[in-house]
Design a protein around this motif. Structure first.
Motif, PDB file in Angstrom:
ATOM      1  N   GLY A  62      17.366  28.088 -44.067  1.00 38.98           N
ATOM      2  CA  GLY A  62      16.785  28.437 -45.228  1.00 38.98           C
ATOM      3  C   GLY A  62      16.541  29.919 -45.401  1.00 38.98           C
ATOM      4  N   ARG A  63      16.800  30.600 -44.502  1.00 38.12           N
ATOM      5  CA  ARG A  63      16.812  32.156 -44.469  1.00 38.12           C
ATOM      6  C   ARG A  63      17.739  32.940 -45.259  1.00 38.12           C
ATOM      7  NH1 ARG A  63      13.082  35.092 -40.884  1.00 38.12           N
ATOM      8  NH2 ARG A  63      12.018  33.601 -39.261  1.00 38.12           N
ATOM      9  N   ALA A  64      17.547  34.026 -45.889  1.00 39.78           N
ATOM     10  CA  ALA A  64      18.567  34.607 -46.479  1.00 39.78           C
ATOM     11  C   ALA A  64      19.411  35.057 -45.335  1.00 39.78           C
ATOM     12  CB  ALA A  64      18.182  35.954 -47.364  1.00 39.78           C
ATOM     13  N   SER A  82      19.622  30.506 -47.161  1.00 42.83           N
ATOM     14  CA  SER A  82      18.963  29.966 -48.458  1.00 42.83           C
ATOM     15  C   SER A  82      19.264  28.526 -48.839  1.00 42.83           C
ATOM     16  CB  SER A  82      19.219  30.895 -49.674  1.00 42.83           C
ATOM     17  OG  SER A  82      19.003  32.387 -49.372  1.00 42.83           O
ATOM     18  N   HIS A  83      19.254  27.725 -47.532  1.00 45.22           N
ATOM     19  CA  HIS A  83      19.817  26.246 -47.644  1.00 45.22           C
ATOM     20  C   HIS A  83      21.069  26.184 -48.426  1.00 45.22           C
ATOM     21  CE1 HIS A  83      15.477  25.253 -46.380  1.00 45.22           C
ATOM     22  NE2 HIS A  83      15.154  26.132 -47.427  1.00 45.22           N
ATOM     23  N   GLU A  86      23.964  30.848 -50.220  1.00 51.35           N
ATOM     24  CA  GLU A  86      24.848  31.921 -50.041  1.00 51.35           C
ATOM     25  C   GLU A  86      25.449  31.765 -48.678  1.00 51.35           C
ATOM     26  OE1 GLU A  86      22.603  35.501 -49.486  1.00 51.35           O
ATOM     27  OE2 GLU A  86      20.811  34.374 -48.767  1.00 51.35           O
ATOM     28  N   LYS A 125      13.807  35.730 -51.834  1.00 48.14           N
ATOM     29  CA  LYS A 125      15.468  35.647 -51.306  1.00 48.14           C
ATOM     30  C   LYS A 125      16.123  36.195 -52.518  1.00 48.14           C
ATOM     31  CE  LYS A 125      13.876  31.559 -48.482  1.00 48.14           C
ATOM     32  NZ  LYS A 125      14.348  30.243 -47.883  1.00 48.14           N
ATOM     33  N   GLY A 128      16.358  32.709 -54.944  1.00 52.01           N
ATOM     34  CA  GLY A 128      15.224  31.909 -54.797  1.00 52.01           C
ATOM     35  C   GLY A 128      13.864  32.624 -54.360  1.00 52.01           C
ATOM     36  N   GLU A 166       9.651  25.818 -52.062  1.00 54.85           N
ATOM     37  CA  GLU A 166      10.334  26.990 -52.562  1.00 54.85           C
ATOM     38  C   GLU A 166      11.350  26.422 -53.836  1.00 54.85           C
ATOM     39  OE1 GLU A 166      14.130  28.460 -50.564  1.00 54.85           O
ATOM     40  OE2 GLU A 166      12.845  27.568 -48.797  1.00 54.85           O
ATOM     41  N   ARG A 168      15.097  27.034 -55.394  1.00 57.66           N
ATOM     42  CA  ARG A 168      16.313  27.424 -54.889  1.00 57.66           C
ATOM     43  C   ARG A 168      17.246  27.012 -56.063  1.00 57.66           C
ATOM     44  NH1 ARG A 168      18.536  22.686 -53.823  1.00 57.66           N
ATOM     45  NH2 ARG A 168      17.705  21.180 -52.508  1.00 57.66           N
TER      46      ARG A 168
END
Length: 244
Positions: A62-64, A82-83, A86, A125, A128, A166, A168
């Motif tokens: 889920g992190r950038a 970002s899930h 990217e 992010k 998101g 979050e 997204r």
């Protein structure tokens, strides 16, 4: 509850493509994303596994991607961030969607929400924004209500996780990320394995199974699409270390 899931066998990795979540899987979840501790053994383990698998190793988080790449510092490691929104490929290529026109408005709204509540943190992010309420669990209902209300105007989907909610881009998730990575070399043609701990990882468990592989749940027993289970981060590292 009874645990019907066995631990994964050591030889499960043979001939496989391996996809790993990060927080709660390779490293312990911290109070804030910036507080996570990445011990030196983690990059060393990832580097050794990448060699063992001829490059068929990727992180799906889920992190950038830029933040995660800086944490692990493993050159040539593919990362979907970002899930699944990217992707940083092993050869340095990057891809991702256009930034939503409504995202900046949503970011302002969640920042105003967090500013009024001690212990609530905003994680912006590239595509998101996440609202973490681990420091104030009582804010959960309000945080979810706010993000749900913002989603339609921003043209974004809502993603929930452990003490986080979050926004997204619509139509992407970790299952999408796994299928995208697995369609290209060096991953394609090999049985996919995905290791993850959160509800956000369930889509990747389903995707791996649909491609002839399986998921490995990290943490306590629960309803899951995974086929195997490991108790915690320590157990994940031990299992991965045994396969090097």
């Amino acid at each position: 509850m009874n645990d019907p899931l066995p631990p994964p066998p050591i030889d499960l990795i043979d001939g496989a493509s391996l996809y790993l979540d990060f927080d709660g899987t390779l490293v312990e979840i911290a109070e804030t994303p910036d507080a996570v501790v990445v011990e030196a053994r983690v990059p060393a383990l990832l580097s050794a596994l990448s060699v063992r698998l001829d490059g068929r190793l990727a992180l799906i988080s889920g992190r950038a991607i830029d933040g995660l790449a800086a944490l692990v510092q493993v050159p040539g490691l593919a990362i979907s961030g970002s899930h699944g929104v990217e992707t940083l490929w092993g050869d340095g290529r990057r891809d991702g969607p256009a930034r939503s026109a409504g995202l900046d408005v949503a970011v302002d709204a969640v920042r105003a929400f967090a500013a009024a509540r001690d212990g609530v943190l905003v994680e912006e992010k590239p595509f998101g924004v996440a609202l973490h309420y681990r420091g104030d669990p009582a804010a959960a209902d309000d945080a979810h209500a706010l993000v749900m209300a913002l989603a339609g105007d921003a043209g974004l989907d809502v993603q929930t996780g452990k003490m986080v909610v979050e926004l997204r881009p619509a139509g992407v998730h970790k299952g999408h990320a796994l299928r995208r990575l697995h369609a290209e070399a060096p991953f394609a043609g090999h049985r996919p394995l995905f290791v993850g701990d959160d509800d956000t990882d369930e889509a990747a468990f389903v995707a791996a199974a649909g491609l002839g592989g399986c998921g490995i749940l990290v943490g306590p027993p629960r309803a899951t699409a995974a086929r195997y289970r490991l108790d915690d981060v320590t157990a994940v590292r031990r299992w991965l270390g045994d396969m090097r």
